[in-house]
Design an enzyme around this catalytic site. Structure first.
Site, PDB file in Angstrom:
ATOM      1  N   ALA A  83      24.591  20.727  33.864  1.00 21.26           N
ATOM      2  CA  ALA A  83      24.943  21.077  32.492  1.00 21.26           C
ATOM      3  C   ALA A  83      26.456  20.893  32.295  1.00 21.26           C
ATOM      4  O   ALA A  83      27.020  19.902  32.748  1.00 21.26           O
ATOM      5  CB  ALA A  83      24.463  22.482  32.159  1.00 21.26           C
ATOM      6  N   SER A  84      27.139  21.859  31.690  1.00 20.58           N
ATOM      7  CA  SER A  84      28.559  21.672  31.362  1.00 20.58           C
ATOM      8  C   SER A  84      29.474  21.639  32.571  1.00 20.58           C
ATOM      9  O   SER A  84      30.627  21.228  32.456  1.00 20.58           O
ATOM     10  CB  SER A  84      29.033  22.766  30.404  1.00 20.58           C
ATOM     11  OG  SER A  84      28.690  22.433  29.087  1.00 20.58           O
ATOM     12  N   LEU A  85      28.985  22.041  33.712  1.00 20.61           N
ATOM     13  CA  LEU A  85      29.762  21.857  34.945  1.00 20.61           C
ATOM     14  C   LEU A  85      30.052  20.375  35.168  1.00 20.61           C
ATOM     15  O   LEU A  85      31.032  20.017  35.843  1.00 20.61           O
ATOM     16  CB  LEU A  85      28.996  22.468  36.112  1.00 20.61           C
ATOM     17  CG  LEU A  85      29.539  22.347  37.540  1.00 20.61           C
ATOM     18  CD1 LEU A  85      31.008  22.694  37.624  1.00 20.61           C
ATOM     19  CD2 LEU A  85      28.724  23.230  38.472  1.00 20.61           C
ATOM     20  N   ILE A 379      26.990  25.154  27.086  1.00 18.16           N
ATOM     21  CA  ILE A 379      26.387  23.945  27.633  1.00 18.16           C
ATOM     22  C   ILE A 379      27.450  22.868  27.764  1.00 18.16           C
ATOM     23  O   ILE A 379      28.516  22.965  27.197  1.00 18.16           O
ATOM     24  CB  ILE A 379      25.213  23.437  26.768  1.00 18.16           C
ATOM     25  CG1 ILE A 379      25.670  23.154  25.318  1.00 18.16           C
ATOM     26  CG2 ILE A 379      24.088  24.407  26.749  1.00 18.16           C
ATOM     27  CD1 ILE A 379      24.621  22.542  24.474  1.00 18.16           C
TER      28      ILE A 379
END
Length: 379
Positions: A83-85, A379
């Site tokens: 995801a946003s990582l 996100i």
């Protein structure tokens, strides 16, 4: 009777090593207790905690695909949507092009996409979420999806979204003028990934693989758009509200999300971020400079990394969380106490975002960690 003369006398260095090992064992036991409680609260995923280069705790809890039952228990090499990582990789990939002189912080989007309708936005503002761009996922109504489906291309790519922005009428309203303030938007990192493709002459996947994954030995990490069959080995599925989430309409849009990885490869990523494996240290430190002080508080954002600031307004903790269609992730580290906490879940569960108890175990002093109680599930 013992012959004391035959007993080995430990050197001071060996004694220190023994004390460190005992301390590490004690920490591991405390960490185990914390994660067992998270499992009781619904955690399904893989976790890794390390400090000063030593893995203190690593475990796999649950299933990769619930429909398969115990035939598909999670393993160390299970791959999770970050995801946003994923933004941390896009940021470092962008900084690499700047380091090589192929890109500048003050370059505007129009240098690479002349028809992009929002002007005056620089690479610097994209990296720090200060562009004011609207989130692409909310900027287009359902009718645009219907029209796109009619063209028999059900899943848009980055190029599709960039074309939408350039041609849709009326142009979706910006959230803010460039540089005025921090406004988290996935569009920033979708645009950065698109610029990476223009500048490098490669797809985002090819560039990130060649620039980051391969040099760091991250052989279990892939962009969702890859055609590499190894991607499907131990690839998990995402679940939310007790149901499996099918492929999403925006799954093939990358840069803001879309990278799958493992706890082991993310440990490699942590070590790279604390050395000069991908970028020169002075370049990498740019990513960890807080750049949003409009609102008072400990939380801040650099280039692709969130952070919690200390009293001196310098990063005490650096991290990024993520949520996307059942997956939720946490990557949290402390430069001072030299530890990293990695949690990857494929069944949405808020305990992934709670790190306070773990920090209390890992830090070297007893300072309060009230500001680290829970992070946003962006996100």
């Amino acid at each position: 009777m013992r012959n004391c003369a035959d007993e080995q006398v430990l050197t001071p260095e060996q004694q220190a090593a023994v004390r460190q090992e005992i301390h590490a064992d004690q920490k591991a036991q405390q960490i185990e207790h914390i994660f067992q409680q998270k499992v009781r609260e619904g955690l399904n995923g893989n976790v890794l905690v390390a400090q000063k280069g030593m893995v203190l705790y690593k475990h796999c809890f649950g299933l990769g695909h619930f429909e398969r039952g115990q035939r598909d228990t999670l393993v160390d090499d299970s791959k999770f949507q970050l995801a946003s990582l994923s933004k941390t990789f896009t940021a470092v990939g962008t900084l690499k092009l700047i380091e090589l002189g192929k890109l500048k912080f003050e370059d505007t989007i129009q240098k690479f996409y002349p028809d992009f309708p929002y002007h005056g936005i620089t690479i610097r503002e994209l990296l720090s979420h200060r562009s004011g761009l609207p989130n692409y996922q909310y900027a287009f109504d359902d009718s645009m999806k219907v029209n796109f489906y009619k063209k028999e291309k059900p899943y848009p790519s980055n190029a599709t979204i960039m074309h939408w922005f350039a041609t849709v009428k009326p142009t979706p309203r910006a959230y803010n003028i460039p540089g005025r303030g921090f406004s988290y938007s996935n569009t920033n990192y979708m645009v950065l990934a698109s610029i990476i493709e223009k500048v490098s002459g490669k797809s985002y996947e090819e560039y990130i693989h060649a620039t980051i994954f391969e040099p760091l030995g991250m052989h279990q990490t892939f962009v969702a758009t890859t055609k590499n069959e190894l991607f499907n080995q131990h690839k998990t599925a995402g679940y939310q509200w007790n149901r499996r989430i099918p492929k999403d309409y925006y799954d093939d849009v990358v840069g803001d999300k879309g990278i799958y990885s493992t706890i082991g490869d993310l440990f490699r990523w942590y070590r790279a971020l604390n050395g000069d494996c991908v970028l020169q240290k002075k370049t990498l430190q740019e990513a960890f400079v807080p750049r949003s002080f409009e609102k008072k508080g400990a939380k801040n954002y650099g280039y692709g990394f969130r952070m919690m600031l200390g009293d001196d307004n310098q990063p005490e903790f650096i991290y990024h969380s993520g949520w996307w269609k059942g997956y939720n992730t946490m990557f949290w580290f402390s430069p001072k106490d030299e530890y990293v906490i990695i949690m990857l879940g494929n069944k949405y569960n808020k305990t992934v975002y709670r790190v306070k108890e773990l920090i209390d175990v890992l830090r070297s002093d007893s300072k309060s960690t009230d500001t680290a109680e829970e992070t946003e599930a962006e996100i």
